[in-house]
Enzyme design. Structure first.
Site, PDB file in Angstrom:
ATOM      1  CG  HIS A 166       1.811  -8.749   3.412  1.00 41.42           C
ATOM      2  ND1 HIS A 166       2.187  -9.548   2.346  1.00 41.42           N
ATOM      3  CD2 HIS A 166       1.513  -9.604   4.423  1.00 41.42           C
ATOM      4  CE1 HIS A 166       2.114 -10.820   2.700  1.00 41.42           C
ATOM      5  NE2 HIS A 166       1.708 -10.876   3.955  1.00 41.42           N
TER       6      HIS A 166
ATOM      7  CD  GLU B 231      -0.274  -7.287   0.202  1.00 41.99           C
ATOM      8  OE1 GLU B 231      -0.723  -6.810   1.245  1.00 41.99           O
ATOM      9  OE2 GLU B 231      -0.387  -8.488  -0.100  1.00 41.99           O
TER      10      GLU B 231
END
Length: 257
Positions: free
Chosen positions: A68, A39
């Protein structure tokens, strides 16, 4: 079966270091499946199709994410199209992608579930109830199930480990970027570690330039978090799983430069 799980790969520096080290490490440890949290793999945060492809071609079989996951809009369609990149299962059903996947290993199949914790995060459904649903779904296809719980609080990860003990092969935490020293096999046969750390610059603050972060703490002023540069490390854990029973036989912490 030896399953390697690696912590958040941070920026292009972490991606390049992973490409350099991962293939030989997998061969050394006879790794059958590699799960990587990606991420933060894109330069500047988030994940893009390019950074995901970099991880896959470096040796990752499945990519998990976290809070994220959708930082970069260009990854939305990619998540819909590629079944081996996951976003948290307990996000809205309308979100791109999926939170569970099953890898066909020939002699057996392995399910991977991506969850996000609720403490300090209010954008997802209850992770314990979501875990029940996801495990039921995965159990219809295989008895080898691994869970990436992307969460801030140690207590939440610990509680989830015991909650899923005996129901999944292993649960590992991500998000805090710090490798913990509590790897073990729980009483019911589930491998566990609170956080598998990160793959990125060693002398950094979670992969970010340390001077920038220190300055922010000193002044309280907004700051652009640029990626750090320097010597890198790889953190993670190897879970050895019995292919017939799905129980974890051992958990080995991974930390090398």
């Amino acid at each position: 079966m030896n399953i390697l799980v690696l912590g958040d790969v941070v920026s292009g520096v972490g991606c390049d270091f992973l490409r350099k080290k991962l293939p030989s490490f997998k061969k050394l440890k006879s790794i059958d499946l590699c799960i990587v949290n990606g991420e933060n793999s894109a330069t500047g945060n988030g994940i893009t199709p390019d950074s995901a492809e970099h991880l896959f071609t470096s040796g990752a079989d499945i990519i998990t994410t976290g809070n994220h996951a959708f930082r970069r809009k260009e990854v939305y369609d990619y998540m819909d199209e590629n079944e081996f990149i996951l976003r948290p299962y307990n996000l809205s059903p309308s979100a791109p992608g999926r939170g569970i996947t099953v890898a066909d290993m020939g002699r057996c199949s392995v399910a991977v579930i991506n969850l996000m914790g609720n403490m300090y995060s209010d954008c997802c459904d209850n992770c314990f109830r979501a875990a029940d649903k996801a495990v039921r779904e995965a159990s219809e296809k295989t008895n080898i199930i691994l869970v990436d719980l992307h969460a801030e609080a140690t207590s939440e990860k610990k509680a989830m480990g015991f909650y899923l003990d005996g129901k999944v092969s292993a649960l590992f935490g991500t998000h805090t970027h710090v490798l913990t020293a509590d790897e073990r096999v729980l009483p019911g046969g589930t491998g566990y570690i609170t956080d598998i750390g990160m793959c990125g610059v060693k002398d950094s603050v979670l992969g970010v330039d340390r001077d920038i972060v220190i300055g922010k703490f000193l002044t309280g002023m907004p700051a652009r978090f640029d990626s750090a540069h320097g010597d890198c490390m790889i953190n993670g854990c190897i879970f050895t799983v019995d292919e017939k029973t799905g129980r974890c036989l051992s958990a080995e912490r991974v930390n090398f430069e």
